[in-house]
Design a protein around this motif. Structure first.
Motif, PDB file in Angstrom:
ATOM      1  N   ALA A 138      66.357  83.579   4.637  1.00 20.75           N
ATOM      2  CA  ALA A 138      67.674  83.531   5.271  1.00 20.75           C
ATOM      3  C   ALA A 138      68.078  82.092   5.599  1.00 20.75           C
ATOM      4  N   VAL A 139      67.133  81.289   6.110  1.00 19.32           N
ATOM      5  CA  VAL A 139      67.418  79.881   6.416  1.00 19.32           C
ATOM      6  C   VAL A 139      67.817  79.136   5.147  1.00 19.32           C
ATOM      7  N   THR A 140      67.110  79.398   4.066  1.00 20.54           N
ATOM      8  CA  THR A 140      67.413  78.734   2.796  1.00 20.54           C
ATOM      9  C   THR A 140      68.819  79.073   2.324  1.00 20.54           C
ATOM     10  N   GLU A 141      69.208  80.321   2.445  1.00 19.95           N
ATOM     11  CA  GLU A 141      70.556  80.731   2.028  1.00 19.95           C
ATOM     12  C   GLU A 141      71.626  80.032   2.865  1.00 19.95           C
ATOM     13  N   ARG A 142      71.396  79.923   4.183  1.00 22.81           N
ATOM     14  CA  ARG A 142      72.366  79.236   5.044  1.00 22.81           C
ATOM     15  C   ARG A 142      72.477  77.759   4.683  1.00 22.81           C
ATOM     16  N   LEU A 143      71.344  77.140   4.394  1.00 23.79           N
ATOM     17  CA  LEU A 143      71.378  75.724   4.032  1.00 23.79           C
ATOM     18  C   LEU A 143      72.087  75.503   2.702  1.00 23.79           C
ATOM     19  N   MET A 144      71.877  76.400   1.757  1.00 23.38           N
ATOM     20  CA  MET A 144      72.555  76.276   0.468  1.00 23.38           C
ATOM     21  C   MET A 144      74.067  76.404   0.640  1.00 23.38           C
ATOM     22  N   GLN A 145      74.501  77.335   1.480  1.00 20.14           N
ATOM     23  CA  GLN A 145      75.931  77.515   1.726  1.00 20.14           C
ATOM     24  C   GLN A 145      76.533  76.267   2.365  1.00 20.14           C
ATOM     25  N   ALA A 146      75.831  75.715   3.365  1.00 17.93           N
ATOM     26  CA  ALA A 146      76.320  74.505   4.029  1.00 17.93           C
ATOM     27  C   ALA A 146      76.341  73.329   3.064  1.00 17.93           C
ATOM     28  N   GLY A 147      75.332  73.230   2.219  1.00 14.67           N
ATOM     29  CA  GLY A 147      75.273  72.141   1.252  1.00 14.67           C
ATOM     30  C   GLY A 147      76.417  72.181   0.259  1.00 14.67           C
ATOM     31  N   ARG A 148      76.806  73.387  -0.153  1.00 10.22           N
ATOM     32  CA  ARG A 148      77.929  73.500  -1.095  1.00 10.22           C
ATOM     33  C   ARG A 148      79.215  72.976  -0.462  1.00 10.22           C
ATOM     34  N   VAL A 149      79.423  73.286   0.810  1.00 13.79           N
ATOM     35  CA  VAL A 149      80.630  72.837   1.510  1.00 13.79           C
ATOM     36  C   VAL A 149      80.663  71.317   1.606  1.00 13.79           C
ATOM     37  N   LEU A 150      79.504  70.716   1.864  1.00 14.23           N
ATOM     38  CA  LEU A 150      79.430  69.268   2.079  1.00 14.23           C
ATOM     39  C   LEU A 150      79.207  68.478   0.785  1.00 14.23           C
ATOM     40  N   GLY A 151      78.934  69.162  -0.308  1.00 14.04           N
ATOM     41  CA  GLY A 151      78.675  68.463  -1.570  1.00 14.04           C
ATOM     42  C   GLY A 151      77.306  67.819  -1.619  1.00 14.04           C
ATOM     43  N   ILE A 152      76.353  68.382  -0.876  1.00 15.40           N
ATOM     44  CA  ILE A 152      74.973  67.882  -0.880  1.00 15.40           C
ATOM     45  C   ILE A 152      74.080  68.993  -1.420  1.00 15.40           C
ATOM     46  N   ASP A 153      73.441  68.741  -2.549  1.00 11.66           N
ATOM     47  CA  ASP A 153      72.617  69.761  -3.193  1.00 11.66           C
ATOM     48  C   ASP A 153      71.350  70.037  -2.390  1.00 11.66           C
ATOM     49  N   VAL A 154      71.009  71.313  -2.247  1.00 13.82           N
ATOM     50  CA  VAL A 154      69.708  71.710  -1.710  1.00 13.82           C
ATOM     51  C   VAL A 154      68.851  72.049  -2.926  1.00 13.82           C
ATOM     52  N   LEU A 155      67.988  71.120  -3.317  1.00 11.56           N
ATOM     53  CA  LEU A 155      67.264  71.251  -4.580  1.00 11.56           C
ATOM     54  C   LEU A 155      66.189  72.331  -4.533  1.00 11.56           C
ATOM     55  N   ASP A 156      65.502  72.435  -3.399  1.00 10.43           N
ATOM     56  CA  ASP A 156      64.408  73.394  -3.316  1.00 10.43           C
ATOM     57  C   ASP A 156      64.002  73.529  -1.863  1.00 10.43           C
ATOM     58  N   HIS A 157      63.201  74.534  -1.596  1.00  9.99           N
ATOM     59  CA  HIS A 157      62.588  74.729  -0.288  1.00  9.99           C
ATOM     60  C   HIS A 157      61.139  75.093  -0.546  1.00  9.99           C
ATOM     61  N   LEU A 158      60.235  74.210  -0.154  1.00  8.24           N
ATOM     62  CA  LEU A 158      58.809  74.438  -0.353  1.00  8.24           C
ATOM     63  C   LEU A 158      58.171  74.941   0.929  1.00  8.24           C
ATOM     64  N   ILE A 159      57.265  75.892   0.781  1.00  8.56           N
ATOM     65  CA  ILE A 159      56.460  76.357   1.909  1.00  8.56           C
ATOM     66  C   ILE A 159      55.018  75.929   1.643  1.00  8.56           C
ATOM     67  N   ILE A 160      54.486  75.151   2.565  1.00 14.12           N
ATOM     68  CA  ILE A 160      53.158  74.580   2.400  1.00 14.12           C
ATOM     69  C   ILE A 160      52.123  75.441   3.113  1.00 14.12           C
ATOM     70  N   GLY A 161      51.098  75.844   2.370  1.00 16.38           N
ATOM     71  CA  GLY A 161      49.962  76.550   2.960  1.00 16.38           C
ATOM     72  C   GLY A 161      48.736  75.660   2.947  1.00 16.38           C
ATOM     73  N   ASP A 162      47.580  76.248   3.005  1.00 13.79           N
ATOM     74  CA  ASP A 162      46.343  75.481   3.004  1.00 13.79           C
ATOM     75  C   ASP A 162      45.931  75.170   1.568  1.00 13.79           C
ATOM     76  N   GLY A 163      46.401  74.029   1.063  1.00 13.26           N
ATOM     77  CA  GLY A 163      46.059  73.600  -0.283  1.00 13.26           C
ATOM     78  C   GLY A 163      46.902  74.231  -1.371  1.00 13.26           C
ATOM     79  N   ARG A 164      47.903  75.001  -1.011  1.00 13.69           N
ATOM     80  CA  ARG A 164      48.790  75.608  -2.005  1.00 13.69           C
ATOM     81  C   ARG A 164      50.197  75.694  -1.438  1.00 13.69           C
ATOM     82  N   PHE A 165      51.171  75.914  -2.300  1.00 11.28           N
ATOM     83  CA  PHE A 165      52.553  75.968  -1.848  1.00 11.28           C
ATOM     84  C   PHE A 165      53.335  76.949  -2.706  1.00 11.28           C
TER      85      PHE A 165
END
Length: 231
Positions: free
Chosen positions: A193-220
């Protein structure tokens, strides 16, 4: 997970760590010896090595110090206000040095590039940290911003705060990263849900949200690669 050699019962060397540091360099010292150099002295009941060892045991090893607050340091036997301040200042200096982009300006071409850049610093954090990598038009790193520090299992992220920083730095794109202290990078409904909100805001401002990584213990996990950002 603490390194094994950091939690062994310390033996006081015949040569003090400050002298060894001068002779061999800081890379030759154990974690407890480096802490001994920072704290300088013990007290009437404990040697500085006893205090350093107790500190590493209490917080869970060297990497856990990154996320240890002053109040937690003060709970360790033998550490008073002065020593807690010394340790906290040294940790913050290390954190700021680690976050400084290289002079050649790292280029983030793939999710793997971003994960390699943050993995060692974020995989051991005990709280969720939401970080944005601010990028220029060629996806070179302009700055790194820690936008939110949450509880053990949640992080509150405000799009206005994230994009205010991106606009201030004249970034053309951002890449979001946050850690899961559990070590499992599986995205939660809140993460999506946070990622979707950020993508929507980025479209309005013209700033691309390229990706959202979730970091675990040695993997993502890349939410882009997992298909959550295709909308």
């Amino acid at each position: 997970m603490a390194d094994k050699d950091q939690l062994l019962t310390p033996s006081i060397p015949t040569e003090q760590p400050r002298e060894r540091l001068l002779r061999l360099g800081p890379g030759a010292l154990r974690a407890d010896e480096l802490l001994a150099c920072i704290m300088q002295s013990g007290n009437g009941r404990q040697t500085v090595f006893d205090i350093a060892h107790a500190l590493l045991e209490n917080v869970g090893g060297l990497y856990a110090l990154v996320d240890t607050e002053v109040a937690e340091l003060l709970n360790v036997p033998g550490i008073g206000r002065a020593k807690a301040i010394q340790i906290a200042a040294a940790i913050e200096l290390g954190r700021r040095i680690a976050q400084k982009p290289s002079e050649t300006r790292l280029q983030i071409r793939t999710a793997d590039d971003a994960a390699r850049y943050v993995m060692d610093r974020m995989r051991y954090l005990k709280k969720e940290h939401f970080v944005t990598l601010l990028l220029d038009t060629k996806h070179r790193l302009v700055a790194e911003e820690t936008c939110s520090i949450g509880s053990l299992d949640a992080s509150i992220v405000h799009p206005r705060e994230i994009f205010r920083r991106a606009v201030r730095r004249v970034a053309s794109a951002i890449l979001c990263v946050h850690n899961h202290p559990s070590g499992d990078p599986t995205p939660s409904p809140e993460d999506i849900a946070v990622t979707e909100r950020l993508m929507q805001a980025g479209r309005v401002l013209g700033i691309d949200v390229l990706d959202h990584l979730i970091i675990g213990d040695g993997r993502f996990i890349s939410l882009r690669a997992a298909g959550y950002m295709d909308k």
